[in-house]
Every structure is written in C-alpha cells, then in structure tokens.
Design a protein around this motif. Structure first.
Motif, mmCIF file in Angstrom:
data_model
loop_
_atom_site.group_PDB
_atom_site.id
_atom_site.type_symbol
_atom_site.label_atom_id
_atom_site.label_comp_id
_atom_site.label_asym_id
_atom_site.label_seq_id
_atom_site.Cartn_x
_atom_site.Cartn_y
_atom_site.Cartn_z
ATOM 1 N N UNK A 182 3.082 -28.813 69.675
ATOM 2 C CA UNK A 182 3.789 -29.969 70.371
ATOM 3 C C UNK A 182 2.243 -30.540 71.017
ATOM 4 N N UNK A 193 10.316 -17.780 65.541
ATOM 5 C CA UNK A 193 9.659 -18.651 64.974
ATOM 6 C C UNK A 193 9.045 -19.847 65.611
ATOM 7 N N UNK A 194 9.814 -20.266 66.571
ATOM 8 C CA UNK A 194 9.135 -21.171 67.538
ATOM 9 C C UNK A 194 8.160 -21.041 68.355
ATOM 10 N N UNK A 195 8.107 -19.570 69.082
ATOM 11 C CA UNK A 195 7.220 -19.381 70.065
ATOM 12 C C UNK A 195 6.395 -18.133 69.589
ATOM 13 N N UNK A 235 5.665 -13.357 75.768
ATOM 14 C CA UNK A 235 4.613 -13.345 76.362
ATOM 15 C C UNK A 235 4.330 -11.695 77.284
ATOM 16 N N UNK A 286 3.196 -24.697 81.182
ATOM 17 C CA UNK A 286 4.028 -23.772 80.828
ATOM 18 C C UNK A 286 5.340 -23.636 81.864
ATOM 19 N N UNK A 296 5.430 -24.364 57.398
ATOM 20 C CA UNK A 296 4.208 -24.132 58.040
ATOM 21 C C UNK A 296 3.992 -22.904 58.473
ATOM 22 N N UNK A 345 3.322 -17.454 66.610
ATOM 23 C CA UNK A 345 1.852 -17.933 66.815
ATOM 24 C C UNK A 345 1.196 -16.557 67.696
ATOM 25 N N UNK A 346 2.016 -16.061 68.459
ATOM 26 C CA UNK A 346 1.196 -15.151 69.503
ATOM 27 C C UNK A 346 1.031 -13.939 68.714
ATOM 28 N N UNK A 390 -2.320 -19.113 78.427
ATOM 29 C CA UNK A 390 -1.950 -20.223 77.342
ATOM 30 C C UNK A 390 -2.064 -21.593 77.865
ATOM 31 N N UNK A 426 10.083 -27.056 65.654
ATOM 32 C CA UNK A 426 8.681 -27.368 65.742
ATOM 33 C C UNK A 426 8.209 -26.153 66.657
ATOM 34 N N UNK A 427 6.938 -25.820 66.225
ATOM 35 C CA UNK A 427 6.140 -24.584 66.949
ATOM 36 C C UNK A 427 5.733 -25.092 68.507
ATOM 37 N N UNK A 428 5.887 -24.145 69.406
ATOM 38 C CA UNK A 428 5.309 -24.483 70.468
ATOM 39 C C UNK A 428 4.074 -24.975 70.758
ATOM 40 N N UNK A 429 3.030 -24.286 70.063
ATOM 41 C CA UNK A 429 1.751 -24.579 69.975
ATOM 42 C C UNK A 429 1.040 -25.948 69.208
ATOM 43 N N UNK A 453 13.697 -17.841 68.669
ATOM 44 C CA UNK A 453 12.404 -17.878 69.392
ATOM 45 C C UNK A 453 11.149 -17.593 68.657
ATOM 46 N N UNK A 458 12.867 -20.833 73.298
ATOM 47 C CA UNK A 458 11.790 -21.475 73.583
ATOM 48 C C UNK A 458 11.001 -21.093 74.902
ATOM 49 N N UNK A 459 9.774 -21.431 75.042
ATOM 50 C CA UNK A 459 9.106 -21.202 76.384
ATOM 51 C C UNK A 459 9.044 -22.490 77.228
#
Lengths: 309, 306
Positions: A30, B69-71, B255, A258, B101, B74-75, A251, A25-28, B67, A199-200
């Motif tokens: 969820x 792909x997951x986070x 970030x 976060x 996606x 999008x940034x 964010x 899944x993508x963080x944004x 990381x 992940x963050x």
C-alpha cells in the motif's frame, strides 16, 4: 453418507475477499502513510472500562472476563469492578506521567453507574469510544429485529451525553458482531470500528452510509490474552510489547507510518504487581524518536487526510 | 468405524531400522511448511464440525486469520528469505483465485505447493467417494493451472478425513501425506493401490499448537525449535531424520513473534549437515532409496482382543 451437493459449490471463490466489506491488499504494497511531524509510529493506548452484570446470561456465548461460578459470583464480579475503581486510576497515572492520552473503550453502563469515572477520563483529555451497553449485551446475528439498533443508539446516546464528546469510535463487546453491526454504528455517526483484527494499519471498511475506518485493535497481544489466558509473566508481557514495537518501528523506516495499539483491561494490568510491566514497555517506546502518542480519532483523521488506497 | 487406522505397520525406532542417507551426508532433512489458508466468513455447515467457535459471522476469528494474508505472510516470507529457506506451502487452493499475489510470490521463490484442501472451512467429514475425489481433483487442477506444478503432497483441510482419504490421494497420483504424526522419519503408508509416503510434519512444532493450545511465548517457541533440532541433528548422525516447522502467517507473522522465529531458523540453518529440502524432495528421496526396505522391515500388527 454424503454431503449435499452445495457443500462442493463455491459461489464466492473469486479474486479478493468472500464479502464486500473491504478490498484485499497486503500491508507492504500500500501507499506509505506519513504521520504528523514525521512520526514513525502512532502509539494508541486503549484501556477498556467494562461492566459485567452479576446475573449475566452469556448469550450467545460468555465473553472473556464473564462470571464463572454459580450465582452470585462475587469473586469475579468484584475483581472486574476493581478495574473501574482502582486499576484505571493506576493506568491513568502511568499514562499521564508519560504524556499519553488514552482512548478509553467504555460500556455505556459504566458511564451511567460511575459518572465520576467518565469525568476523570475526560479531564485527562482522553477520547471516549463506545464499547456497547455492557458485557452481557453482545451483538450477534439473530438478535430480534430492532434490538441491535436500540443497543447501538442507547449506547451512543448515553456516552455522548455523559462525555460531551462526539464518540466517533466503536468496539463491540467481545468484538462480537452481527452482519449489520458495522452498518448500524456507521449510520449512528461513528467514524471508526475496532472489531476486526486483520491488519496493522487502518483501512477503509464499506457500509451503506459510506466507508468507515477499521482500526487495528489487536486481541492477540493484550493483557487478557498474555497474562490471563496464556499465564505468562509480567516480564513476558513487557517483552511482547517491546518486540511488537521494535518490529513496527523498524518497518516504518521503509514501509511508512505504523500503529502500535495497546489494548488493556484495568482489572488486569492495573494490579500493583503488573502495572510496572506496562510502564517499562512504554518507557522503551518513548525513548525512540518519532513516536506519536495519539488518540483513535487523531490517527483516523491523519490517515484519512492522506486518502490512502 | 475401525479401531486402527490401518495405515502403517509397526517399526520401532530402536537403532535397527534400515539406514536413511540424505544427500551430501546431511543428518536432518529440514523443511518449513507455511499453511497459506483462506477461511470463509459464511461457509456452509458440515454436521461433524462447526466452522467457527462463535455464531456466524465470527468476525473476530475470521479477521484473526485474514491477518495472515494481509500482514503476516510478508514478514514470514522475508524471514525465510533471509535464512535461504524455501517453503513447502500447505495450500487451501482457493487462495489461487482469492489472493494470486501471494501464490506468485511463493512461486517466484521456487517454493513447492501441496494441497490443504479447497478452503479451511470445507471439511472432508461425511463426503462420499465421488465428492472426495472431486476435492482432490480440484486441488490437482488448480495447482497445475496457477503454478504449473504437479501436486505431490497432501494435508487434509483442517485435518478432516474419511476412512478412504489417503487411499484416494495415492490413487490420484500424489506421493506423500503430512497427516500422520507417528514418526520422526518418513515411512510407507498402506493404501489400496500405489506407493504413498508419510512425511513427518509435527504438531508439536506447529505454531497453532504452540501458541493457541500450549500458549507459549515467542521466545519459548524459539527455544522449543532449537531443542527439537539439536536432538534430531544428533540422532541424524546414525540415520537421517526429518524436522518440519509447520507455520501459519496469522500467528508467526505477528510483529512480536517474528524475531524469535527468525532467530531459531537462523540457528538451524547455521549447521552444515542440514538438507534444506521441500516435502516433495524428501518424499522422492525416500521413495527411491528407502521405501522398500522400510516396508519389508515393518512388523504387521495383530488385531487387539475384544
């Protein structure tokens, strides 16, 4: 010359991941996570208390911070040990002054060798999480059968006895795992794992004993990477932490809570000329409203209570 | 093994090259090439290169890349959106199956997809010709099936090759490659058949090289990007230049790195004589207007003694 035909076959070319440990899944995308009291960012500070034996074998590889010269490498041994004698107490003072309780990742060997250090951490209200036996007992595929099981059990037994805590978190030395590591630490009663840096935010990580929580414990932005590996300045380290925080904080306005994780090595950050760089970054973060200094277990519990996807 | 790759002739950057005129009088053709990659946790072994630095499973390095792909993706995409920049995606085509996606988000924005092999853990080293053709055909078919686009560009998976890789890419109908780092302008590639263009891609601007080899800070990366752009923009007044920023979401998408990148991107896009292009568009323009003149102006290279 040619490759075996199997080199062009892709058995796990499919939707999602190429393994079954966690869902893609993508963080944004969820569901948003809400931290207690409307906090926007959970501030999770994780100093590591490590012991590097003088006669390290470095099997199957030398972890970051390992001995460098021929035996006996007194210079690197003692500089690492500086963290356990001096550096950690400087970090402790900085965090206590700011009302931050750390989650300290401890080699079991440190607890055996320095009981006074365990007591000092516990007295601060810090959480103890397991960081393996010592920095020369890496977990990796190919350890003799039963050996890794013994490492996990021994490590947790020692740390639980020494701290009087449940010890719910696990960080493998050098973040090195075998295929079985997550299964073994979950079966031994750990609730969260800090090895994966993808992940963050926390996410669910499957094991035969049920899902444990993968926590976002980054390697890229810690004091070892920036100050030792990259040779950046103390001000650069402050900038990195501040910039990381600012983006996460921003964010959180739309994306939900976060986690700002800060991984530290007291033999590095605990030097007199460096500690101020950490304090400056922490002061910046704590000057914002909605920052929740929390331990790993507190973050995991708050996250699980919301049953996020 | 050859002593010279035999892929291009010598053409000095001495002010006498045939002139490149980009559309609308632009001085620099600027393109951004995100590498959208999938690394396998347990890939099969290639005798010429280990997939992972540590023994498998190398969960640190695997998850470090995941990381992106997951986070990180999008940034990075948001920063590019805010600056109005389309990406030319250097794609491990198995991403179409694993993470559709991400492919859809790129396609919606009109980004180009070109091939970076199947996985970044499957190397071309030691393949025979039929195997290498099968990899290229897989890329052509997968990109067509999932995006409707014709595959035009190539950057070999994890920069691994055989002696015939670029010949096959040209024969199978692709028009450009990003694998050669010998120039700041496009140029002809000498292949067995067909016409193939080399597009400047730049390892020096690539975030993997900048962050993980040269170990610079994010703010310093922004400075490097601006300096590179300033000089190429100035030189582009004489004849068109190309600037590429090759990216990896697992690095630039952190970030603490994203703001410095966006600031540099905003700086570059704030200049009026910049052509915000894709790889395909740059290759097409060069093929139509400059390829023959560049080929004719180039000096054949003699065999070195001994």
């Amino acid at each position: 010359m040619s490759m075996d035909a199997s080199y062009l076959q892709y058995a796990r070319r499919r939707y999602g991941m190429d393994h079954d440990r966690y869902a893609w899944s993508q963080l944004h995308e969820r569901p948003k996570v809400a931290w207690p009291n409307g906090a926007r960012v959970a501030l999770w500070v994780v100093p590591a208390l490590e012991w590097f034996p003088l006669d390290m074998k470095g099997k199957p590889f030398k972890p970051p911070g390992a001995m460098v010269t021929s035996y006996p490498d007194l210079r690197h041994y003692t500089l690492r040990d500086y963290g356990n004698r001096v550096g950690i107490f400087r970090v402790m003072k900085s965090l206590a002054a700011r009302g931050i309780r750390a989650s300290v990742a401890m080699n079991a060997a440190v607890a055996v060798r320095y009981p006074a250090l365990v007591s000092a951490c516990v007295a601060q209200g810090w959480e103890i999480l397991a960081n393996g036996l010592d920095m020369d007992h890496l977990h990796y595929e190919g350890l003799p059968a039963g050996e890794e099981q013994r490492l996990v059990t021994t490590t947790l037994d020692i740390l639980r006895r020494a701290s009087g805590q449940k010890v719910r978190g696990w960080l493998s030395p050098a973040k090195s795992e075998s295929y079985a590591t997550p299964d073994l630490v979950a079966a031994a009663g750990c609730d969260y794992l800090c090895d994966w840096v993808n992940d963050d935010m926390p996410y669910a990580f499957a094991t035969p004993s049920g899902a444990i929580t993968a926590m976002p414990h980054p390697c890229d932005i810690d004091d070892y990477q920036i100050l030792i590996n990259n040779h950046h300045t103390e001000d650069d380290f402050t900038d990195a932490l501040v910039d990381q925080f600012d983006v996460l904080f921003s964010e959180s306005a739309e994306g939900g809570g976060r986690v700002m994780a800060i991984s530290l090595h007291p033999w590095i950050i605990g030097q007199p000329f460096r500690i101020g760089a950490l304090e400056k970054a922490l002061d910046h973060m704590l000057s914002r409203r909605g920052v929740w200094p929390a331990t790993g277990s507190e973050i995991v519990d708050a996250w699980r209570a919301q049953k996020p996807a | 093994m050859a002593r010279d790759p035999g892929l291009y002739d010598y053409l000095p950057y001495d002010g006498t090259r045939p002139k490149i005129s980009w559309p609308n009088g632009a001085r620099v053709a600027f393109w951004v090439a995100p590498n959208i990659e999938f690394y396998e946790l347990d890939p099969p072994k290639n005798p010429s290169r280990a997939a992972w630095a540590r023994p498998q499973p190398d969960v640190l390095n695997y998850s470090y890349r995941d990381y992106g792909n997951r986070a990180g993706f999008k940034r990075m995409m948001d920063a590019m959106d805010r600056c109005g920049v389309r990406g030319s995606v250097s794609l491990n085509v198995a991403m179409c199956e694993h993470h559709p996606e991400i492919i859809a988000a790129c396609a919606e924005r009109g980004w180009e997809f070109y091939s970076h092999g199947t996985y970044n853990t499957r190397y071309l080293f030691n393949m025979d010709e039929a195997q290498e053709r099968a990899v290229i055909q897989d890329s052509i078919d997968t990109i067509r099936k999932h995006t409707g686009q014709k595959l035009d560009g190539w950057l070999a998976p994890a920069l691994t090759y055989t002696d015939r890789t670029l010949d096959l890419v040209a024969e199978m109908g692709l028009t450009y490659v990003c694998d050669l780092f010998h120039d700041d302008q496009p140029g002809p590639v000498k292949v067995r058949q067909g016409r193939l263009v080399s597009i400047p891609y730049s390892l020096e601007m690539n975030d993997v090289i900048v962050y993980n080899i040269n170990l610079v800070s994010p703010r310093r990366y922004a400075d490097i990007l601006k300096r590179q752009f300033d000089r190429l923009y100035a030189e582009g007044a004489e004849s068109g230049t190309v600037m590429c920023i090759p990216l990896h979401p697992y690095l630039v998408g952190w970030p603490y790195r994203i703001k410095a990148f966006e600031e540099a991107l905003d700086y570059i896009c704030g200049h009026d004589k910049v052509w915000l292009a894709t790889g395909r568009e740059i290759a097409q323009h060069f093929l139509e207007h400059n390829y023959e003149a560049f080929a004719q102006a180039s000096h054949p290279v003699a065999e070195a003694p001994l």
